[in-house]
Scaffold this motif. Structure first.
Motif, PDB file in Angstrom:
ATOM      1  N   PRO A   1      23.643  44.464   0.027  1.00 16.88           N
ATOM      2  CA  PRO A   1      24.129  43.194   0.316  1.00 16.88           C
ATOM      3  C   PRO A   1      25.719  43.015   0.174  1.00 16.88           C
ATOM      4  O   PRO A   1      25.908  43.701  -0.881  1.00 16.88           O
ATOM      5  CB  PRO A   1      23.668  42.202  -0.311  1.00 16.88           C
ATOM      6  N   GLY A   2      26.346  42.425   0.936  1.00 14.28           N
ATOM      7  CA  GLY A   2      27.756  42.420   1.139  1.00 14.28           C
ATOM      8  C   GLY A   2      28.296  41.174   0.153  1.00 14.28           C
ATOM      9  O   GLY A   2      27.655  40.280  -0.141  1.00 14.28           O
ATOM     10  N   ASN A   3      29.599  41.272  -0.486  1.00 10.30           N
ATOM     11  CA  ASN A   3      30.253  40.132  -1.180  1.00 10.30           C
ATOM     12  C   ASN A   3      30.920  39.199  -0.163  1.00 10.30           C
ATOM     13  O   ASN A   3      31.727  39.669   0.691  1.00 10.30           O
ATOM     14  CB  ASN A   3      31.615  40.956  -1.793  1.00 10.30           C
TER      15      ASN A   3
ATOM     16  N   GLY B   1      20.127  41.425  -8.791  1.00 12.50           N
ATOM     17  CA  GLY B   1      20.365  40.306  -9.662  1.00 12.50           C
ATOM     18  C   GLY B   1      21.611  39.344  -9.256  1.00 12.50           C
ATOM     19  O   GLY B   1      22.049  38.599 -10.078  1.00 12.50           O
ATOM     20  N   LEU B   2      21.886  39.413  -7.947  1.00 13.54           N
ATOM     21  CA  LEU B   2      23.117  38.651  -7.920  1.00 13.54           C
ATOM     22  C   LEU B   2      22.857  37.636  -6.734  1.00 13.54           C
ATOM     23  O   LEU B   2      21.950  37.699  -5.679  1.00 13.54           O
ATOM     24  CB  LEU B   2      24.097  39.525  -7.001  1.00 13.54           C
ATOM     25  N   ILE B   3      23.140  36.407  -7.217  1.00 10.74           N
ATOM     26  CA  ILE B   3      22.785  35.059  -6.179  1.00 10.74           C
ATOM     27  C   ILE B   3      23.942  34.350  -6.000  1.00 10.74           C
ATOM     28  O   ILE B   3      24.948  34.353  -6.545  1.00 10.74           O
ATOM     29  CB  ILE B   3      22.045  33.989  -6.907  1.00 10.74           C
ATOM     30  N   SER B   4      24.121  33.973  -4.456  1.00  7.13           N
ATOM     31  CA  SER B   4      25.326  33.099  -4.333  1.00  7.13           C
ATOM     32  C   SER B   4      24.841  31.748  -3.786  1.00  7.13           C
ATOM     33  O   SER B   4      23.642  31.875  -3.117  1.00  7.13           O
ATOM     34  CB  SER B   4      26.343  33.656  -2.873  1.00  7.13           C
TER      35      SER B   4
ATOM     36  N   CYS C   1      35.260  48.690   8.414  1.00  8.64           N
ATOM     37  CA  CYS C   1      34.827  47.986   7.119  1.00  8.64           C
ATOM     38  C   CYS C   1      34.015  46.978   7.174  1.00  8.64           C
ATOM     39  O   CYS C   1      34.471  46.092   8.006  1.00  8.64           O
ATOM     40  CB  CYS C   1      36.083  48.113   5.944  1.00  8.64           C
ATOM     41  N   SER C   2      33.069  46.642   6.347  1.00 11.41           N
ATOM     42  CA  SER C   2      32.287  45.282   6.205  1.00 11.41           C
ATOM     43  C   SER C   2      33.215  44.321   6.073  1.00 11.41           C
ATOM     44  O   SER C   2      33.996  44.360   5.094  1.00 11.41           O
ATOM     45  CB  SER C   2      31.139  45.312   5.282  1.00 11.41           C
ATOM     46  N   ARG C   3      33.240  43.233   6.870  1.00 13.83           N
ATOM     47  CA  ARG C   3      34.118  42.134   6.445  1.00 13.83           C
ATOM     48  C   ARG C   3      33.685  41.551   5.186  1.00 13.83           C
ATOM     49  O   ARG C   3      34.511  41.094   4.232  1.00 13.83           O
ATOM     50  CB  ARG C   3      33.853  40.850   7.355  1.00 13.83           C
ATOM     51  N   ALA C   4      32.177  41.593   4.783  1.00 15.77           N
ATOM     52  CA  ALA C   4      31.924  40.976   3.692  1.00 15.77           C
ATOM     53  C   ALA C   4      31.725  42.033   2.433  1.00 15.77           C
ATOM     54  O   ALA C   4      30.906  42.988   2.259  1.00 15.77           O
ATOM     55  CB  ALA C   4      30.359  40.542   3.545  1.00 15.77           C
ATOM     56  N   VAL C   5      33.039  42.270   2.011  1.00 16.57           N
ATOM     57  CA  VAL C   5      33.076  43.674   1.056  1.00 16.57           C
ATOM     58  C   VAL C   5      34.131  43.181  -0.305  1.00 16.57           C
ATOM     59  O   VAL C   5      34.637  41.969  -0.077  1.00 16.57           O
ATOM     60  CB  VAL C   5      33.991  44.638   1.979  1.00 16.57           C
TER      61      VAL C   5
ATOM     62  N   GLN D   1      37.877  32.217   5.663  1.00 15.90           N
ATOM     63  CA  GLN D   1      37.802  33.420   6.599  1.00 15.90           C
ATOM     64  C   GLN D   1      37.166  34.366   5.887  1.00 15.90           C
ATOM     65  O   GLN D   1      36.253  35.363   6.474  1.00 15.90           O
ATOM     66  CB  GLN D   1      39.187  33.860   7.188  1.00 15.90           C
ATOM     67  N   ALA D   2      37.494  34.641   4.830  1.00 19.38           N
ATOM     68  CA  ALA D   2      36.746  35.601   3.695  1.00 19.38           C
ATOM     69  C   ALA D   2      35.482  35.094   3.367  1.00 19.38           C
ATOM     70  O   ALA D   2      34.582  35.916   2.489  1.00 19.38           O
ATOM     71  CB  ALA D   2      37.681  35.863   2.505  1.00 19.38           C
ATOM     72  N   GLY D   3      34.720  34.054   3.954  1.00 21.55           N
ATOM     73  CA  GLY D   3      33.452  33.622   3.479  1.00 21.55           C
ATOM     74  C   GLY D   3      33.417  32.920   2.165  1.00 21.55           C
ATOM     75  O   GLY D   3      32.407  32.478   1.681  1.00 21.55           O
ATOM     76  N   ILE D   4      34.756  32.452   1.425  1.00 14.94           N
ATOM     77  CA  ILE D   4      34.818  31.929   0.263  1.00 14.94           C
ATOM     78  C   ILE D   4      34.701  30.255   0.611  1.00 14.94           C
ATOM     79  O   ILE D   4      35.911  29.991   0.592  1.00 14.94           O
ATOM     80  CB  ILE D   4      35.952  32.290  -0.542  1.00 14.94           C
ATOM     81  N   THR D   5      33.661  29.567   0.664  1.00 18.68           N
ATOM     82  CA  THR D   5      33.571  28.358   0.982  1.00 18.68           C
ATOM     83  C   THR D   5      33.845  27.374  -0.409  1.00 18.68           C
ATOM     84  O   THR D   5      33.954  28.118  -1.392  1.00 18.68           O
ATOM     85  CB  THR D   5      32.324  27.903   1.427  1.00 18.68           C
ATOM     86  N   ASP D   6      34.281  26.196  -0.086  1.00 17.71           N
ATOM     87  CA  ASP D   6      34.678  25.251  -1.279  1.00 17.71           C
ATOM     88  C   ASP D   6      33.549  25.372  -2.428  1.00 17.71           C
ATOM     89  O   ASP D   6      33.953  25.416  -3.573  1.00 17.71           O
ATOM     90  CB  ASP D   6      34.779  24.043  -0.756  1.00 17.71           C
TER      91      ASP D   6
END
Ligand SMILES: *Cc1c(COP(=O)(O)O)cnc(C)c1O
Length: 395
Positions: A157-159, A309-312, A107-111, A363-368
């Motif tokens: 694109p992944g989450n 339509g999604l921007i991080s 599974c994609s890590r960015a999921v 680890q899940a890519g959720i930075t501050d």
């Protein structure tokens, strides 16, 4: 009846969900019934044996449900769709139809978070092992394949990093090893990306998002590309029971009529916001597949018709800056979810993921300082002005 399959997607959005009946209805009505009567014993027997096509019981099939299933299958260029009660029900149906005890999946890590939760906390209890890898590098997928691997499940694109996975290369690798490929296509919608065209076997959608588009329904769908898979998935759906109901099907079918024009505006608005954010001094970096700075910009352009339509983006000021921005926006709505006509903004570190240990979060890519915007169809300049006044409050 029109042969909707030969039409342009813009036309398909408008016409593909109509199931003709004897009334001449222009819109498929809500067949709000749990069950359907048989004309006689022989008719009932013929329906159950599959010799005659028709409706028996709404969990197994219903005209309004079928109208939305047809529309999405046509748009995805798939064989058929199976409506589900939510995007998660669609992911559950997909995974439990393709793997069982002793099997392995990649599974994609960015999921999407709950998709990872489904693998870790549910499928694991039924003897299914999952390896999470950064699927934007095909070597990571190849390295994770074992003789037990039956399914590769990607999101692109992944989450939340917007990492882009090469669908065509992943499909080739999967099929060379006798593995099925499922793609969560929620972020793109079939207007922008059709994974089956690149060789994927299954497409999953949260129809809660762009397909419905109006933030008033929770629903999902699975699209498969052949009769054998369809029969198998349909049977599994009947046993699992996470099916969509007629009323929600009606709402999603209505939403799909404007999908193509909504997506156009989502993309053009998001592009403007991404360009604005990229030059803002409070912003460290913007993750958006429409920007040349995106690491897989070319790959995304090859497999998708637009950036979505999604921007991080990452705020230099971390958690505090994120909180200030969240409390300052006036037009953008502070909420999770995505794909609706209204713009939504979210800061995971202080909200959805605030109870998570920081190390696990990173680890899940959720930075501050990570902020996500689902860009709606409002006036882009007004959205930018709202961000401008919010960002100005960060010292
Ligand atoms: C929202 C979402 C889901 C889950 O869909 P629900 O309809 O909320 O169950 C799955 N995948 C992605 C990418 C999503 O954004």
């Amino acid at each position: 009846m029109k042969d909707v399959r030969k039409h342009h997607p813009d036309t398909q959005c408008v016409h593909a969900s109509l199931i003709h009946d004897e009334t001449g209805c222009v819109v498929t009505p809500i067949y709000q019934t749990s069950t359907f009567s048989f004309r006689n014993v022989d008719h009932g027997a013929a329906l159950f044996s599959g010799k005659v096509k028709g409706y028996i019981y709404t969990r197994m099939g219903n005209p309004t449900v079928e109208s939305v299933e047809t529309a999405v299958a046509v748009l995805e260029k798939g064989y058929a769709g199976i409506g589900c009660a939510s995007g998660m029900a669609a992911s559950h149906l997909t995974i439990s139809s393709l793997v069982g005890a002793g099997d392995h999946m990649i599974c994609s890590r960015a999921v999407y978070g709950p998709t990872a939760g489904l693998a870790r906390n549910v499928m694991s209890r039924f003897g299914v092992k999952t390896t999470f890898v950064d699927t934007s590098d095909i070597a990571n997928i190849a390295g994770a394949i074992t003789p037990e691997t039956k399914l590769i499940f990607i999101e692109t694109p992944g989450n939340p990093t917007m990492a882009v996975t090469d669908i065509e290369a992943t499909a080739r690798l999967a099929h060379d090893n006798g593995i099925k490929l499922a793609v969560d296509n929620t972020f793109m919608s079939p207007i922008l990306q059709r994974p089956l065209e690149w060789g994927a076997d299954v497409v999953v959608h949260s129809m809660t998002k762009f397909l419905n588009g109006h933030a008033d329904v929770v629903a999902g769908i699975v699209v498969v590309n052949n009769e054998e898979d369809y029969q198998h998935f349909r049977r599994m759906s009947n046993y699992l029971g996470g099916t969509i109901d007629p009323f929600n099907s009606f709402l999603v079918a209505r939403g799909i009529k404007t999908l193509a024009i909504r997506i156009e505006r989502h993309c053009s608005n998001a592009m403007k916001l991404a360009q604005y954010l990229e030059q803002h001094p409070q912003v460290e970096r913007v993750m958006y597949p429409g920007l040349k700075s995106h690491p897989q910009y070319d790959r995304h352009r090859k497999q998708a018709r637009g950036p979505g339509g999604l921007i991080s983006f990452e705020l230099k000021g971390g958690i505090e800056a994120g909180k200030i921005l969240m409390n300052s926006v006036e037009l953008l709505v502070l909420a999770v979810s995505l794909g609706g006509v209204e713009s939504l903004i979210q800061h995971p570190a202080s909200m959805t993921h605030s109870s998570m240990e920081r190390a696990d979060r990173l680890q899940a890519g959720i930075t501050d300082g990570l902020v996500r915007i689902s860009v709606g169809i409002e006036d882009a300049d007004e959205l930018i002005a709202d961000l401008e006044q919010g960002l100005a409050k960060i010292k």
